[in-house]
Design a protein around this motif. Structure first.
Motif, PDB file in Angstrom:
ATOM      1  N   THR A 162     -27.340 -26.990  37.809  1.00 32.04           N
ATOM      2  CA  THR A 162     -26.318 -26.597  36.859  1.00 32.04           C
ATOM      3  C   THR A 162     -26.861 -26.857  35.458  1.00 32.04           C
ATOM      4  O   THR A 162     -27.915 -27.487  35.290  1.00 32.04           O
ATOM      5  CB  THR A 162     -25.030 -27.409  37.080  1.00 32.04           C
ATOM      6  OG1 THR A 162     -25.352 -28.805  36.997  1.00 32.04           O
ATOM      7  CG2 THR A 162     -24.428 -27.118  38.448  1.00 32.04           C
ATOM      8  N   ASP A 166     -17.821 -19.231  35.598  1.00 30.19           N
ATOM      9  CA  ASP A 166     -18.745 -18.665  36.587  1.00 30.19           C
ATOM     10  C   ASP A 166     -17.964 -18.225  37.820  1.00 30.19           C
ATOM     11  O   ASP A 166     -18.137 -18.770  38.920  1.00 30.19           O
ATOM     12  CB  ASP A 166     -19.807 -19.698  36.996  1.00 30.19           C
ATOM     13  CG  ASP A 166     -20.673 -20.109  35.830  1.00 30.19           C
ATOM     14  OD1 ASP A 166     -21.105 -19.221  35.076  1.00 30.19           O
ATOM     15  OD2 ASP A 166     -20.923 -21.320  35.679  1.00 30.19           O
ATOM     16  N   SER A 215     -18.404 -26.356  38.574  1.00 34.76           N
ATOM     17  CA  SER A 215     -19.846 -26.594  38.490  1.00 34.76           C
ATOM     18  C   SER A 215     -20.379 -27.449  39.634  1.00 34.76           C
ATOM     19  O   SER A 215     -21.586 -27.633  39.749  1.00 34.76           O
ATOM     20  CB  SER A 215     -20.185 -27.274  37.153  1.00 34.76           C
ATOM     21  OG  SER A 215     -19.506 -28.512  37.049  1.00 34.76           O
ATOM     22  N   GLN A 257     -22.642 -16.373  40.252  1.00 33.21           N
ATOM     23  CA  GLN A 257     -23.649 -17.435  40.156  1.00 33.21           C
ATOM     24  C   GLN A 257     -23.696 -18.296  41.413  1.00 33.21           C
ATOM     25  O   GLN A 257     -24.778 -18.591  41.936  1.00 33.21           O
ATOM     26  CB  GLN A 257     -23.378 -18.317  38.935  1.00 33.21           C
ATOM     27  CG  GLN A 257     -24.484 -19.341  38.694  1.00 33.21           C
ATOM     28  CD  GLN A 257     -24.191 -20.223  37.499  1.00 33.21           C
ATOM     29  OE1 GLN A 257     -23.107 -20.764  37.371  1.00 33.21           O
ATOM     30  NE2 GLN A 257     -25.158 -20.359  36.609  1.00 33.21           N
TER      31      GLN A 257
END
Length: 756
Positions: free
Chosen positions: A409, A436, A494, A528
């Motif tokens: 990340t 994301d 994340s 992602q």
């Protein structure tokens, strides 16, 4: 150096002989080749790797559908407006004024489109303290970072006017600009430093300017030719962003190494009293042959990347393979011609104090006095040396058993070195998965058909009710292309593990129950998190075939080149031990954080996903340089009638200087990349530097001679049932120190302008 038929037997010997005989033609052909390659590559242009070329699976399927539809998704940006204290809320009048000011400021730049208020999109955090203003950057998303500065300045101005709030921009364009500004110069400087560092080390190694310039010149011309050939090759296999950087590293390493091996042997033969042509011919048949064997082995190792099926790896592998092949050909063709032209002038620009120091450090056979002492101890107690050295490397490799790999990340990659990293963390805390989101590309014969629209609506509802997302789930329709893009913020944000579980729910539960029930609908899920998961899955699946290909073909090449089953097996085992030690160091430093501060690193808890396979291929190839060179010299001494231990001593000691010089160059160049702030680049630099250092010292200086001393005559064991295999040894008889090649001259201090 001739066989019974009067001509040189090996490919390298034939090439060296022809080049020394036709030196101006050889140099001219090389220069013409480099120029033609550059011109052809420039004319053809380089085809860049597209997203649809990167992977197999859903990520690629989504990219292919998007590309075929001619849709180019714009670069998305967000501005975080957040209360600095616990009392302010997004519903407050002052907060709303700041949001309106952001919308007006970014819209007024003329660089953005589709500005959305957080009050319309419900982009307000659950605690009510944060809001996201979202918009797209006009124009080509690939170059959006070059046009984002006015927008960043506008947002910074609003921040100055509303200091009681935190107002920060983040997105693909702003991150690219930040990284380019912060690290673009670092990469360029690292690449530029590599050449002068290599030249400086070569000056110390040779003690003469001309001799030091030759390896650098060969490496640079090989890299220049490869840059052109990459343009041509890209029309068959598109090239990724990393291909050129990796090619430069590999090209500099092998180009300098091959020339170093060849030049060192030619100088050694001259110092033994042989005339120039004889010295060149011996170097061609011995070091030249080692260069060919090593080059082919390295090419095989680099070809292993082609089996990953990952576009970036395939382009790196092809580029590396090309530069190794070009450097290998240059070493056995233009280098002998240059040495023939220069004669003793290769010693021009001598540095007196360096030469005196080198003579003081010389031991038996003109080799290293230090390594002579080390080797004396190893050969005196080979079993103890083997156990201690192998035990130490196994201990170093042990942490690799628990190696964890993942894609980093932003905060793992850059730590707290950039302000935008803190912005990224704040956005993910306030809007998990919001920056994301998973991206569902829905393709249908008629995107507005009632069953399709209902399935999309059901998907939106179930994405939230299943717990995979907290919303809002946004849908963007492209009626003309019969496509719809569904953006789903994933629970986990994340946190790769948690976000991956949310992705699995979407792919395995939500989609089959909704979009999967409508005939003719394709709905691959990318983004992602999906791209990271697909990459890791494909990389994991590629490990076994790549390892098998590289190890098996390297084994076969060593078997055929040395005509020894024992040498082939020990070569593979030693190289694997070297790679294992590198893995152990990486895991200890970067995953567990042991001694991380010593290399300016942070223990990020994992190794970047692509590095283990990349390191294996690169190290397995590069370590063969040393191994082939040292073993070739030992075998040559053995064939000349020396006993096994005497041959080992001669081979290791006489090659110690050149191996050490080559290793120091590689370690220094790789260490440059270990100084960069990006954790992935730091891991690559430290891993490569540590492995090369181990390989050139413990492996080649202790383990190899200890094993060969213990094996004795069994080093050359070649079973009868394998004797049907082709013989690629091309052994050349070794001449006494002052004997010349029949029919050659002895007085070539000033080379004959017509015939050497």
């Amino acid at each position: 150096m001739a066989n019974a038929g009067g001509g040189p037997r090996g490919v390298a010997a034939r090439a060296g002989g022809w080049s020394a005989q036709h030196r101006w033609a050889a140099v001219g052909i090389w220069v013409l080749f480099v120029l033609l390659a550059m011109v052809a590559g420039s004319a053809a242009g380089q085809v860049e790797l597209k997203e649809s070329d990167q992977l197999k699976g859903e990520t690629t399927q989504a990219a292919r559908i998007t590309e075929e539809a001619g849709i180019e998704e714009p670069a998305g940006e967000s501005v975080l407006v957040q209360a600095r204290n616990g009392t302010a809320k997004a519903t407050d009048a002052e907060f709303r004024q700041a949001v309106d000011a952001v919308i007006k400021a970014v819209g007024g730049t003329g660089e953005v489109t589709g500005v959305k208020s957080p009050y319309d999109t419900k982009s307000i955090s659950r605690d009510g303290r944060s809001a996201l203003v979202q918009f797209d950057v006009r124009g080509d998303p690939e170059t959006a970072g070059e046009r984002i500065e006015p927008v960043l300045n506008a947002v910074a101005k609003v921040q100055e006017e509303h200091k009681e709030l935190r107002i920060e921009e983040i997105g693909g364009a702003s991150m690219n600009k930040t990284f380019d500004d912060a690290f673009g110069d670092d990469f360029q400087q690292a690449e530029l430093l590599a050449v002068p560092i290599a030249l400086g080390i070569l000056l110390v190694a040779f003690g003469a300017l001309v001799a030091a310039l030759l390896p650098v010149l060969l490496a640079i011309t090989a890299i220049m030719a490869t840059m052109g050939l990459m343009g041509l090759a890209s029309h068959l296999m598109p090239m990724g962003d990393s291909a050129s950087s990796v090619m430069l590293l590999v090209g500099l390493a092998v180009g300098v190494d091959y020339c170093l091996f060849y030049l060192r042997r030619e100088r050694e033969e001259r110092e033994a009293g042989r005339d120039g042509r004889t010295a060149i011919m011996i170097a061609a048949a011995t070091s030249g042959r080692a260069v060919v064997v090593s080059g082919v082995t390295v090419c095989v190792a680099m070809a292993g990347m082609l089996f990953t099926g990952i576009g970036e790896f395939k382009s790196m592998g092809l580029a590396s393979l090309i530069v190794v092949a070009v450097a290998m050909v240059g070493s056995v063709t233009v280098l002998p011609a240059l040495l023939s032209l220069l004669g003793h002038r290769v010693e021009k620009g001598r540095i007196p104090f360096l030469n005196r120091a080198k003579r003081g450090a010389s031991g038996p056979d003109g080799g290293s006095r230090v390594w002579s002492r080390v080797l004396g101890g190893v050969l005196k107690r080979p079993l103890v040396s083997l156990v201690v050295a192998a035990g130490a490397l196994v201990a170093i490799a042990l942490p690799a058993v628990g190696m964890k790999t993942q894609n980093f990340t932003l905060d793992q990659e850059f730590g707290d070195s950039l302000p935008i990293v803190a912005t990224y963390q704040r956005v993910n805390e306030a809007f998990p998965g919001g920056t994301d989101p998973a991206e569902v590309v829905v393709k249908a014969d008629d995107i507005n058909a009632a069953p399709v629209k209902q399935a999309i609506a059901d998907f939106r509802e179930r994405a939230v009710s299943s717990g995979a997302s907290r919303g809002p789930v946004e849908v963007v329709m492209h009626d003309a292309q019969n496509l719809a893009f569904v953006y789903v913020p994933l629970v986990g944000g994340s946190d790769q593990d948690k976000a991956g579980k949310s992705l699995d729910i979407l792919r395995n539960e939500v989609r089959p129950a909704t979009l999967g029930k409508v005939d003719g609908v394709e709905a691959p899920i990318s983004g992602q998190v999906a791209g990271s998961k697909d990459f890791n899955d494909q990389l994991t699946g590629a490990v076994t075939p790549v390892f098998a290909f590289v190890v098996v073909f390297a084994f076969v090449l060593m078997l055929l080149s040395f005509r020894s089953l024992t040498i082939a097996i020990t070569s593979i085992v030693l190289n694997l031990l070297s790679v294992g030690a590198a893995y152990g160091i990486l895991t200890a430093v970067f995953q567990h954080g042991w001694g991380a501060s010593l290399v300016g690193a942070e223990g990020v808890g994992a190794i970047i996903a692509w590095l283990p396979l990349f390191l294996f291929v690169i190290l397995f190839g590069l370590s063969m340089d040393y191994h082939v060179f040292v073993v070739s010299r030992i075998r040559e001494a053995k064939l000349a009638g020396r006993g096994t231990r005497e041959a080992i001593t001669h081979g290791v000691v006489t090659t110690a200087g050149v191996v050490t010089s080559a290793a120091v160059i590689m370690v220094a160049v790789f260490a440059i990349f270990g100084t960069l702030s990006m954790q992935s680049m730091k891991q690559m630099g430290v891993g490569l530097a540590a492995a090369v250092l181990i390989d050139a010292t413990i492996i080649r200086g202790v383990l190899l001679p200890a094993i060969m001393a213990l094996l004795g005559e069994r080093n050359w064991y070649f079973p009868k049932w394998l004797r049907w295999l082709p013989d690629l040894t091309h052994d050349e008889p070794v001449l006494p120190p002052t004997q010349a090649v029949p029919g050659t001259r002895h007085d070539d201090d000033r080379p004959d302008p017509v015939r050497v």
